[in-house]
Design a protein around this motif. Structure first.
Motif, PDB file in Angstrom:
ATOM      1  N   ALA A 196      -7.511   6.480   5.492  1.00 49.62           N
ATOM      2  CA  ALA A 196      -6.876   6.687   6.857  1.00 49.62           C
ATOM      3  C   ALA A 196      -8.125   7.994   6.342  1.00 49.62           C
ATOM      4  O   ALA A 196      -9.201   8.419   8.114  1.00 49.62           O
ATOM      5  CB  ALA A 196      -5.775   7.176   7.158  1.00 49.62           C
ATOM      6  N   VAL A 197      -8.349   8.758   6.095  1.00 51.06           N
ATOM      7  CA  VAL A 197      -9.312  10.028   5.974  1.00 51.06           C
ATOM      8  C   VAL A 197     -10.798   9.470   5.387  1.00 51.06           C
ATOM      9  O   VAL A 197     -11.547  10.125   5.586  1.00 51.06           O
ATOM     10  CB  VAL A 197      -9.168  11.185   4.186  1.00 51.06           C
ATOM     11  N   LEU A 198     -11.164   8.832   4.758  1.00 49.60           N
ATOM     12  CA  LEU A 198     -12.317   7.958   4.530  1.00 49.60           C
ATOM     13  C   LEU A 198     -12.973   7.703   5.549  1.00 49.60           C
ATOM     14  O   LEU A 198     -13.938   8.010   6.196  1.00 49.60           O
ATOM     15  CB  LEU A 198     -12.656   7.001   3.560  1.00 49.60           C
ATOM     16  N   VAL A 199     -12.450   6.876   6.894  1.00 50.86           N
ATOM     17  CA  VAL A 199     -12.490   5.839   7.981  1.00 50.86           C
ATOM     18  C   VAL A 199     -12.652   6.635   8.958  1.00 50.86           C
ATOM     19  O   VAL A 199     -14.151   6.945   9.200  1.00 50.86           O
ATOM     20  CB  VAL A 199     -11.373   4.742   8.124  1.00 50.86           C
ATOM     21  N   ILE A 218      -3.409   7.426   2.878  1.00 50.15           N
ATOM     22  CA  ILE A 218      -3.767   8.504   3.443  1.00 50.15           C
ATOM     23  C   ILE A 218      -5.462   8.700   2.989  1.00 50.15           C
ATOM     24  O   ILE A 218      -6.258   9.469   4.125  1.00 50.15           O
ATOM     25  CB  ILE A 218      -3.190   9.896   2.881  1.00 50.15           C
ATOM     26  N   THR A 219      -5.834   8.467   2.181  1.00 44.52           N
ATOM     27  CA  THR A 219      -7.206   8.401   2.034  1.00 44.52           C
ATOM     28  C   THR A 219      -7.854   6.937   2.252  1.00 44.52           C
ATOM     29  O   THR A 219      -9.137   7.886   3.313  1.00 44.52           O
ATOM     30  CB  THR A 219      -7.309   7.523   0.223  1.00 44.52           C
ATOM     31  N   MET A 226       0.870  -1.380   0.424  1.00 44.49           N
ATOM     32  CA  MET A 226       0.077  -0.057  -0.239  1.00 44.49           C
ATOM     33  C   MET A 226       0.659   1.683  -0.006  1.00 44.49           C
ATOM     34  O   MET A 226       1.949   1.126   0.786  1.00 44.49           O
ATOM     35  CB  MET A 226      -1.184  -0.139   1.244  1.00 44.49           C
ATOM     36  N   THR A 227       0.440   1.724  -0.935  1.00 40.84           N
ATOM     37  CA  THR A 227       1.474   3.560  -0.853  1.00 40.84           C
ATOM     38  C   THR A 227       1.246   4.327   0.104  1.00 40.84           C
ATOM     39  O   THR A 227      -0.295   4.183   0.620  1.00 40.84           O
ATOM     40  CB  THR A 227       1.210   4.267  -2.757  1.00 40.84           C
TER      41      THR A 227
END
Length: 279
Positions: free
Chosen positions: A10-13, A7-8, A1-2
């Protein structure tokens, strides 16, 4: 995972937690005892299953009758708008008439009229009509006919279904006409079954809007038994302001139908709203 994908996610969670947490706490708080829900710092998890909030909410006000009123009102409005939207959208797409585009533009113009500007004319119209020789203000205020009459048709459903009907293959329509298929048969046997996602999207949208109505039932209802569930929840705040669990129990009773519809009907909403986006 990049790193970017991490980060994407984490923001969605975090966004999902921010959306889900209020719903969770309403449900959890409705089964907490008064002492636990008023504790500081507040508890996030109930220590047990306390049903007193639901018993108090259903016995303090006429929520049972108001729940029935909300179900009937929402069902009538949803069914009526589905019927009128299908018929109007079919006419705008498949029936040749002079000024069809202009008429549709005027029809869409009604969406730009704020609801607040037509509340008073609707109220004066309904209370001024006579049914059975008696005025609505005397015997029918808050009854089903007064609650649903201003909402039997809406331009949004017509617009959404028209966009969906425009995607229907003209060759299939021509073949049905050649085989002797009339308007009613074509619409009932071919068009509607092939446009179920759009119909479901309209039905769910109308259901949610009708279920959450507050101002009109408050304005037209003259007593608690003739009002809807949303009004009953606001009355719980006045009856028992010292017990927030009672209010949360009423809120849970209110959001259960809408929560179930959103969870199980989400795919129909997305498919229906995007049905006419690409041609």
């Amino acid at each position: 995972m990049t790193a970017g994908r991490f980060i994407t996610y984490a923001v969605l969670v975090l966004a999902a937690i921010a959306v889900i947490f209020p719903v969770y706490y309403v449900i959890a708080g409705s089964i907490m005892a008064p002492g636990q829900i008023s504790s500081y710092p507040p508890d996030l998890f109930p220590h047990g299953l306390f049903t007193g909030n639901y018993e108090g909410a259903t016995s303090t006000t006429a929520i049972g009758r108001q729940y029935v009123n909300s179900v009937l009102q929402t069902s009538v409005i949803t069914l009526s708008q589905l019927i009128t939207s299908v018929l109007a959208a079919y006419a705008f797409v498949f029936m040749k008439m002079w000024g069809r585009t202009l008429l549709f533009g005027l029809f869409l113009g009604t969406l730009m009229v704020p609801w607040e500007s037509i509340v008073l004319p609707n109220y004066l119209t309904i209370t001024g009509w006579e049914l059975g020789g008696q005025r609505l203000t005397a015997s029918y205020a808050g009854t089903m006919i007064a609650l649903v009459l201003p909402f039997l048709a809406n331009a949004f459903g017509v617009f959404l279904l028209r966009q969906s009907f425009l995607q229907f293959p003209t060759e299939l329509r021509d073949a049905a006409v050649i085989d002797g298929c009339g308007h009613w048969r074509f619409m009932r046997r071919i068009l509607i079954p092939l446009n179920k996602p759009a119909l479901m999207a309209v039905g769910l949208y109308v259901f949610l809007a009708a279920w959450n109505q507050f101002f009109w039932p408050l304005l037209i209802g003259d007593n608690a038994n003739r009002r809807t569930l949303q009004i009953g929840i606001s009355q719980l705040n006045d009856v028992e302001a010292a017990n927030p669990g009672l209010i949360l129990a009423g809120v849970v009773l209110s959001i259960l139908p809408t929560l179930a519809i959103v969870i199980f009907g989400q795919r129909f909403i997305v498919r229906g709203l995007t049905a006419g986006a690409i041609r």
